[in-house]
Scaffold this active site. Structure first.
Site, PDB file in Angstrom:
ATOM      1  CD  GLU A   1      -1.700   2.327   1.700  1.00 37.95           C
ATOM      2  OE1 GLU A   1      -1.402   3.236   0.889  1.00 37.95           O
ATOM      3  OE2 GLU A   1      -1.708   2.474   2.922  1.00 37.95           O
TER       4      GLU A   1
ATOM      5  CB  CYS B   1      -2.026   6.383   2.805  1.00 40.14           C
ATOM      6  SG  CYS B   1      -3.113   5.444   3.888  1.00 40.14           S
TER       7      CYS B   1
END
Length: 596
Positions: free
Chosen positions: A304, A341
Site C-alpha cells: 500500500e 495515505c
C-alpha cells in the site's frame, strides 16, 4: 370452595413455571461469558501525563551522532521523548524464533478464544482513549481529534468487525463441482501461514501497528511488526496493549513481536525465510527495496503506497449539501496535517461550483491554527498539527513556486511556518492553491502535506480525465446529485476504493483496502484481508464411498496391444466431448467411449 380449587391449582402451576423461567434467565445472565473481555492494565509512559514537559532538542534528528541509537522526539515541539536501541540482525532472529515457537500453540486456538483477546483489547482501547491519543500525538505531531478519528475510531472498527465477522470469513467454503467430477465434493479452507510481518509507516503509529496485528492473530498467525524509526517511541507502549491482552487471556505474548531497526537491518527481516507474508505500508521507493528483498525468499507482499486521491465535486451539488461537502473536504485534506495515505490530494470541481468553493474556503483555510494541542491553553484551539519532519518542506515550496510560475494562485499559506511557541516543531502553513492543471508537477506528486489543491474541470468527462491523470490510484470520492454521473464516476475513475458523497468510509465498513497502478497491489481489511494472511487450501473428497476415480483400461499405462495409442486418443476425445460438449457433442463422446 370446590369450584375455586382448579383456579388455585392453575395459579400455583403458573407461579411455579414463572419462577423456573426467572431462575433460568437469571442463570443465563449471570453465568460467565467465555468470550467476555478480561480487565488488564498497561502502565502509560510518563510523557503522556498532562503537563509533561521535555527537553527541547537543539538538533531534531532521528540519528544520534556517533551511535546507532534512535533519537525519539515530538515533531510538534521538538521535545525529547527518549532513545531507542534498534534491533540488530541477531535480534530479528530471536524475535522470529520466539514468534515461531509461540505460533504453534496459537494456531490451535478456537475463534472464540481469539475473539476474547480482541474483545479484551477493544475494551482497553475504549477505556484508555485519551492516553492512546496523547501517545500518538506526542510521537507523530497530530492533534487529539486527528488521533481519535485516525487512530482510535478505525482501530475500534477493525476490532469490532473482526469480532463480529472474522470467523465467517475464515469458515470452510463449499465449492461447486463439474459434470465429469460429480462424484467429488469440493472445499476451500483457510489455514494460518505461520509467522507474518508488517512494515508500517509513521503517519498513524497506533492504527498502522495494531491493524495488521488484529488480522494476523485472528487468522492464527504470529506477527513481527516493524514500525517506523520516526515513531519508534510509541511502538513499545502500543505493542504492549496487544501482548498484555494476550497474557490476560492466558496466551503467550510472544506471538506479537515489535521490531524497530534501521534500513540496513530491515532488509534482513524482509528476506527472512521464516516469514510467510509481508504487509508493507509506505512510499514507492522503499517498496521497490522491500519487494526486491522479499523476492529472495519468494515472500508474498501486500503493498500500500499512498496516492494522489481526487475528490470530484460536480456542478449539480445541491445548495443544502454544499457546506456539508466543504466540511468533508476540509477534514479530508487537513486530517493529520495532510499526512494521510487516503487523504484528499486533489479537489477537482466543475465550473459552477469552482468559484463558489474558492470564495467559501479561502477564509476557512486562512484561519486554520497550527500548533501542539498537548500544551496549548484551553482558550487557544489548535486546528492542525505538525508534520513528522521538515525534510520535505523545501520540495513543497519548490512545487508550489513552480505551479505559480505556470499560472496557479496561492490564496493561503504556501511556505513553512516557524511556530512562535514551538520553533523546533515541524510546521507547514495550511495552504490553498487554485487553478492547478494536470501538467504541473504539483498535480502529479504525492504531497503528504497540509495543501488544499483545487483543479477546474469543464465537464464530467474532463473530471474523469483529470482524476485518472496520475500514476496513483488508491482512493477517490465524488459529490453530486445525478445518479447517472455518480455511477459513471464509480465505473471510470481509476481507484481501489471510491466513496459516493462521502470520504474514505470504505474503511469504516471494512471493505478491502488497497489500490492499483502506482498505489500498490493486494488488499487488507475485510474478508479479502483476512484470507490473504492464510494458506488457501483446496480439498476434494469422494462424495460416495463406492464411486472413485479410476483410469480406463485403454488409457492405463503402459498402453497395451496393437492400436493402443489410437484407442487411448479416441477415449480421451470422448471424455472431453461428454464433459464439455453440447447435447450432440455428448452423444458423439458417448459413441467414442463405447465404440458405437
Amino acid at each position: 370452595m370446590d369450584r375455586l380449587q382448579p383456579l388455585e391449582d392453575h395459579q400455583t402451576l403458573f407461579l411455579s413455571a414463572l419462577g423456573l423461567v426467572t431462575l433460568f434467565v437469571t442463570y443465563l445472565l449471570c453465568r460467565q461469558d467465555p468470550e467476555a473481555a478480561v480487565p488488564y492494565h498497561v502502565a502509560p509512559p510518563e510523557q503522556a501525563q498532562r503537563g509533561w514537559k521535555g527537553e527541547v532538542l537543539d538538533e531534531t534528528s532521528l540519528k544520534v551522532s556517533g551511535s546507532s541509537l534512535i533519537q525519539c522526539y515530538c515533531p510538534a515541539t521538538g521535545e525529547a521523548l527518549g532513545r531507542i536501541n534498534p534491533s540488530t540482525v541477531e535480534g530479528i532472529d530471536r524475535a522470529i524464533a520466539r514468534a515461531k515457537e509461540a505460533q504453534v500453540q496459537w494456531a490451535n486456538t478456537t475463534f472464540a478464544e481469539r475473539r476474547r483477546v480482541l474483545r479484551t483489547m477493544l475494551k482497553f482501547v475504549l477505556e484508555n482513549q485519551e492516553t492512546i491519543a496523547r501517545v500518538a500525538c506526542l510521537d507523530s505531531g497530530k492533534t487529539m481529534v486527528d488521533a481519535s478519528l485516525g487512530e482510535i475510531l478505525v482501530t475500534a472498527e477493525k476490532l469490532k468487525w473482526t469480532i463480529d465477522h472474522g470467523e465467517e470469513a475464515l469458515k470452510p467454503e463449499r465449492r461447486p463441482t463439474s459434470f465429469l467430477m460429480m462424484y467429488k465434493k469440493n472445499e476451500v479452507i483457510w489455514q494460518p501461514l505461520g509467522v507474518v510481518a508488517a512494515c508500517v509507516s509513521w503517519n498513524y503509529p497506533f492504527h498502522n501497528l495494531i491493524s495488521p496485528t488484529i488480522a494476523s492473530i485472528f487468522a492464527g498467525n504470529a506477527i513481527i511488526v516493524k514500525g517506523s524509526e520516526a515513531t519508534a517511541w510509541s511502538s513499545t507502549y502500543f505493542t504492549s496493549i496487544v501482548t498484555s491482552a494476550l497474557t490476560a487471556c492466558g496466551h503467550s505474548p510472544h506471538i506479537v513481536q515489535s521490531v524497530i531497526c534501521w534500513p540496513s537491518a530491515a532488509n534482513y527481516l524482509t528476506s527472512h525465510p521464516s516469514i510467510a507474508h509481508i504487509t508493507f505500508i509506505g512510499s514507492r521507493p522503499v517498496a521497490h527495496h522491500v519487494c526486491a528483498s522479499a523476492s529472495k525468499a519468494l515472500i508474498p507482499v501486500c503493498v500500500e503506497l499512498g496516492g494522489k486521491d481526487p475528490a470530484i465535486v460536480l456542478d449539480d451539488l445541491s445548495n443544502n449539501d454544499f457546506e456539508r461537502v466543504t466540511s468533508i473536504l476540509m477534514r479530508g485534506v487537513f486530517q493529520s496535517a495532510g499526512q494521510n495515505c487516503i487523504g484528499i490530494e486533489r479537489v477537482i470541481a466543475m465550473p459552477k461550483v469552482y468559484e463558489k468553493l474558492i470564495s467559501h474556503l479561502t477564509p476557512l483555510i486562512s484561519a486554520l491554527r497550527p500548533g501542539s494541542i498537548l500544551n496549548a491553553p484551553p482558550d487557544q484551539p489548535v486546528d492542525i498539527g505538525a508534520c513528522i519532519s521538515n525534510a520535505n518542506f523545501s520540495t513543497l515550496e519548490r512545487l508550489i513556486a513552480d505551479a505559480v510560475k505556470q499560472g496557479a494562485r496561492v490564496l493561503a499559506g504556501g511556505k513553512r511556518f516557524i511556530h512562535p511557541e514551538y520553533p523546533k516543531g515541524h510546521y507547514f502553513t495550511p495552504t490553498f492553491i487554485v487553478d492547478v492543471t494536470a501538467s504541473m508537477e504539483i498535480a502529479q506528486t504525492e504531497l503528504f502535506a497540509p495543501v488544499f489543491l483545487l483543479m477546474r474541470a469543464e465537464s464530467v468527462s474532463h473530471c474523469i480525465d483529470l482524476a485518472n491523470s496520475t500514476q496513483y490510484a488508491l482512493g477517490a470520492s465524488v459529490y453530486g446529485s445525478s445518479k447517472a454521473d455518480l455511477e459513471r464516476m464509480v465505473r471510470e475513475v481509476h481507484a481501489g476504493m471510491i466513496a459516493v458523497n462521502d470520504f474514505a468510509v470504505t474503511y469504516m465498513v471494512q471493505l478491502p483496502f488497497g489500490g492499483v497502478k502506482g498505489s500498490g497491489y493486494g488488499r487488507f481489511a475485510g474478508n479479502e484481508g483476512l484470507r490473504s494472511l492464510c494458506n488457501q487450501k483446496a480439498i476434494t473428497r469422494d462424495r460416495w464411498p463406492v464411486v472413485k476415480t479410476s483410469i480406463p483400461p485403454p488409457m492405463d499405462l503402459p498402453l497395451k496391444g496393437s492400436g493402443a495409442a489410437e484407442r487411448a486418443w479416441g477415449m480421451a476425445q470422448g471424455i472431453n466431448w461428454v464433459g464439455y460438449g453440447d447435447f450432440r457433442g455428448k452423444l458423439q463422446g458417448i459413441r467414442g467411449l463405447t465404440g458405437w
